[in-house]
Design an enzyme around this catalytic site. Structure first.
Site, short mmCIF file in Angstrom:
data_model
loop_
_atom_site.label_atom_id
_atom_site.label_comp_id
_atom_site.label_asym_id
_atom_site.label_seq_id
_atom_site.Cartn_x
_atom_site.Cartn_y
_atom_site.Cartn_z
N LYS A 22 0.85 -1.20 0.00
CA LYS A 22 0.00 0.00 0.00
C LYS A 22 0.88 1.24 0.00
O LYS A 22 0.66 2.17 -0.78
CB LYS A 22 -0.88 0.01 1.25
N ASN A 23 1.92 1.24 0.85
CA ASN A 23 2.72 2.46 1.02
C ASN A 23 3.75 2.66 -0.08
O ASN A 23 4.52 3.62 -0.04
CB ASN A 23 3.36 2.48 2.41
N CYS A 116 -5.29 12.83 12.59
CA CYS A 116 -6.12 11.63 12.48
C CYS A 116 -5.97 10.85 13.79
O CYS A 116 -5.43 11.34 14.76
CB CYS A 116 -5.66 10.78 11.30
N ARG A 121 -0.17 14.68 12.48
CA ARG A 121 0.19 14.59 11.05
C ARG A 121 0.55 15.96 10.44
O ARG A 121 -0.03 16.38 9.46
CB ARG A 121 -0.94 13.94 10.25
N ASP A 305 4.25 0.75 12.06
CA ASP A 305 3.02 0.16 11.52
C ASP A 305 2.79 -1.26 12.02
O ASP A 305 1.75 -1.87 11.70
CB ASP A 305 3.02 0.17 9.99
N ARG A 397 -8.92 -0.22 4.51
CA ARG A 397 -8.05 0.78 3.86
C ARG A 397 -6.73 0.15 3.45
O ARG A 397 -6.10 0.59 2.48
CB ARG A 397 -7.75 1.94 4.84
C1 EPZ Z 1 4.11 7.00 6.07
O1 EPZ Z 1 3.31 8.04 6.60
C2 EPZ Z 1 3.20 5.79 6.00
N1 EPZ Z 1 2.09 6.07 5.10
C3 EPZ Z 1 2.69 5.44 7.40
O2 EPZ Z 1 1.90 4.25 7.28
C4 EPZ Z 1 3.88 5.16 8.30
O3 EPZ Z 1 3.42 4.91 9.62
C5 EPZ Z 1 4.82 6.37 8.32
O4 EPZ Z 1 5.21 6.69 6.95
C6 EPZ Z 1 6.08 6.12 9.13
O5 EPZ Z 1 6.75 5.01 8.62
C7 EPZ Z 1 2.30 6.00 3.76
O6 EPZ Z 1 3.39 5.73 3.31
C8 EPZ Z 1 1.10 6.26 2.88
P1 EPZ Z 1 6.10 10.40 8.22
P2 EPZ Z 1 3.87 9.58 6.63
O7 EPZ Z 1 6.01 11.64 7.44
O8 EPZ Z 1 4.67 9.82 5.42
C9 EPZ Z 1 6.07 13.66 11.62
C10 EPZ Z 1 0.01 2.90 7.61
O9 EPZ Z 1 -0.51 2.42 8.64
N2 EPZ Z 1 6.05 14.67 10.54
O10 EPZ Z 1 7.32 9.54 8.10
O11 EPZ Z 1 2.74 10.46 6.95
C11 EPZ Z 1 4.74 12.92 11.70
O12 EPZ Z 1 3.80 13.66 12.46
C12 EPZ Z 1 0.50 4.34 7.62
O13 EPZ Z 1 0.18 2.26 6.53
C13 EPZ Z 1 6.22 16.02 10.87
O14 EPZ Z 1 6.40 16.37 12.04
O15 EPZ Z 1 4.84 9.47 7.90
C14 EPZ Z 1 5.12 11.65 12.38
O16 EPZ Z 1 5.18 11.90 13.78
C15 EPZ Z 1 0.23 5.03 8.94
N3 EPZ Z 1 6.18 16.94 9.88
C16 EPZ Z 1 6.53 11.37 11.86
O17 EPZ Z 1 7.00 12.63 11.32
C17 EPZ Z 1 5.99 16.60 8.56
O18 EPZ Z 1 5.98 17.50 7.68
C18 EPZ Z 1 6.60 10.30 10.79
O19 EPZ Z 1 5.79 10.76 9.75
C19 EPZ Z 1 5.80 15.23 8.25
C20 EPZ Z 1 5.85 14.28 9.25
#
Ligand code: EPZ
Length: 418
Positions: A22-23, A116, A121, A305, A397
């Site tokens: 998915k990711n 969420c 996020r 995850d 999802r």
């Molecule tokens: C991706 O989300 C995945 N989703 C998530 O999987 C996964 O948990 C996450 O990466 C971490 O591995 C997809 O790939 C579609 P991040 P993403 O940006 O990109 C903070 C699932 O269950 N952050 O690496 O949104 C954020 O709040 C989903 O399949 C900022 O602070 O994750 C979080 O605490 C859930 N500012 C941390 O970084 C930003 O601009 C990691 O987020 C962006 C992120």
């Protein structure tokens, strides 16, 4: 509205054909707007995040057709660069579309994705990185409007290895003028898959999987046909299910090294793990020891995850475990549902103190998010007695035919419409 009726206590035996990731599929779909040519992504999973992403692409003017498990995308016309707010709220990760839309149309707009069930996020890392390309960003009335007549390659550094921000930079960089370097990049395997996809379209990206990614901008990208990597989180979820229920299960399509520390943790629980190429076999008695400590970290650490699923395993094992969630602020919202099953867990902020009870009992449960829902299903499969699990809209999802695959392994699970 659907729910699962689960009869707990059955061991699992057999093989699992893992779905495409998915990711990975989601950023690949976003990248398809970078060309007017046709793009085919094979074996996409039948999950609602993919159908939602398809709706976003159609809203941008692309023709999107699914047939025999593949998706065909015709290049988005320059008619629309605005992602509908309803879809941004439904699929927060669609914010990485901004990079692709800017690269193709030199403008992009979407609603602020908002928080969420697992955290706030924020998207500050995304926006600060896009500004480095010369992008003007106006934020008004909950909308983000990006414009950039000329994307210029830049040296960018992420303060945190955000997966989405890394993908956004890659998508903006492939047709920017000159070279872009990204330091502090996320190293998840899905980032490598995106690099391979972009290069198959004629881009010049390298370094994915390491801290530093480089891209040389090119004039245009062409279409391609591509088979995404398999879903390491789905595979991990099935391995944990087998550990909890007892039995012998083999997953195919996912290599051990893409699962971070998961296999080490399952060995700590007392499971036997055998790996060969992209096959992983787990053997479990179903009577497990708790992990003393699980800390989620960016890849190659323990995957966030799979945190909920491993907390569910520890709740029904012997001993005690400390589970620390370092990636998201509120990723323990599924715990009160586990308490209904007799779990003994105390959550303080980003830490859960788990006292293993040896065995959970069935209960009426409701999923509140994707991976928390998977954790409840796994807990119910290993529990004594029967359970019901509602809120499947969250589980659907990210898991295609979850109950069918589990039933093929001997699980007592069926979906009923309510
Ligand atoms: C991706 O989300 C995945 N989703 C998530 O999987 C996964 O948990 C996450 O990466 C971490 O591995 C997809 O790939 C579609 P991040 P993403 O940006 O990109 C903070 C699932 O269950 N952050 O690496 O949104 C954020 O709040 C989903 O399949 C900022 O602070 O994750 C979080 O605490 C859930 N500012 C941390 O970084 C930003 O601009 C990691 O987020 C962006 C992120």
């Amino acid at each position: 509205m659907d729910k699962f009726i689960i009869e707990g206590g059955r061991p699992l035996y057999g093989n699992v054909r893992v779905q495409s990731a998915k990711n990975s599929v989601l950023p690949l779909l976003a990248a398809s707007v970078l060309t007017e040519d046709e793009v085919v992504i094979r074996e996409v999973p039948a999950i609602t995040d993919v159908t939602c992403m398809a709706e976003i692409l159609r809203g941008l003017g692309a023709e999107v057709t699914f047939s025999e498990g593949n998706v065909r995308i015709g290049g988005a016309r320059a008619s629309n660069h605005i992602i509908p707010s309803s879809l941004t709220r439904e699929l927060r990760s669609s914010v990485f579309m901004l990079g692709a839309l800017l690269a193709r149309f030199k403008r992009a707009a979407c609603a602020y994705p908002g928080g969420c069930d697992i955290g706030l996020r924020p998207i500050d890392l995304h926006l600060n990185a896009l500004k480095r390309f010369g992008v003007e960003i106006a934020e008004r009335e909950g909308y983000i409007e990006c414009t950039c007549p000329r994307l210029s390659g830049a040296d960018i550094a992420l303060d945190f290895p955000s997966v989405g921000a890394t993908e956004n930079v890659m998508l903006a960089a492939v047709m920017a003028e000159g070279r872009t370097t990204l330091a502090g990049a996320a190293k998840e395997p899905e980032i490598v898959d995106l690099q391979n996809f972009l290069n198959a379209m004629g881009a010049r990206v390298r370094g994915a999987g390491t801290d530093v990614i480089e891209a040389e901008g090119v004039g245009r990208l062409h279409g391609t046909e591509f088979t995404p990597m398999k879903d390491r989180i789905e595979a991990g979820s099935f391995l944990i299910a087998a550990a909890i229920c007892g039995g012998e299960v083999e997953t195919e399509g996912v290599r051990a090294e893409t699962l971070g520390l998961l296999l080490h943790k399952l060995r700590e629980n007392g499971c036997k793990i055998h790996t060969k190429n992209d096959k992983i076999k787990i053997v479990s008695s179903g009577r497990l020891r708790c992990n003393r400590r699980i800390e989620t970290m960016p890849f190659p650490g323990f995957p966030t995850d799979l945190q909920a699923q491993m907390t569910a395993l520890n709740a029904g094992a012997e001993g005690g475990a400390l589970v620390v969630e370092n990636l998201f602020e509120t990723r323990f919202k599924y715990v009160p549902e586990l308490l209904k099953m007799g779990a003994d867990i105390e959550v303080r902020g980003r830490t859960a103190f788990v006292r293993g009870t040896g065995r959970l009992h069935g209960a009426g449960l409701t999923a509140g998010d994707l991976r928390g829902g998977a954790a409840l299903i796994l807990a119910a499969l290993g529990a004594e007695g029967n359970s019901e699990v509602g809120g499947l809209i969250h589980v659907d999802r990210g898991y295609s035919d979850f109950e069918g695959k589990l039933r093929s392994l001997g699980a007592g699970i069926r979906r009923v419409r309510i």
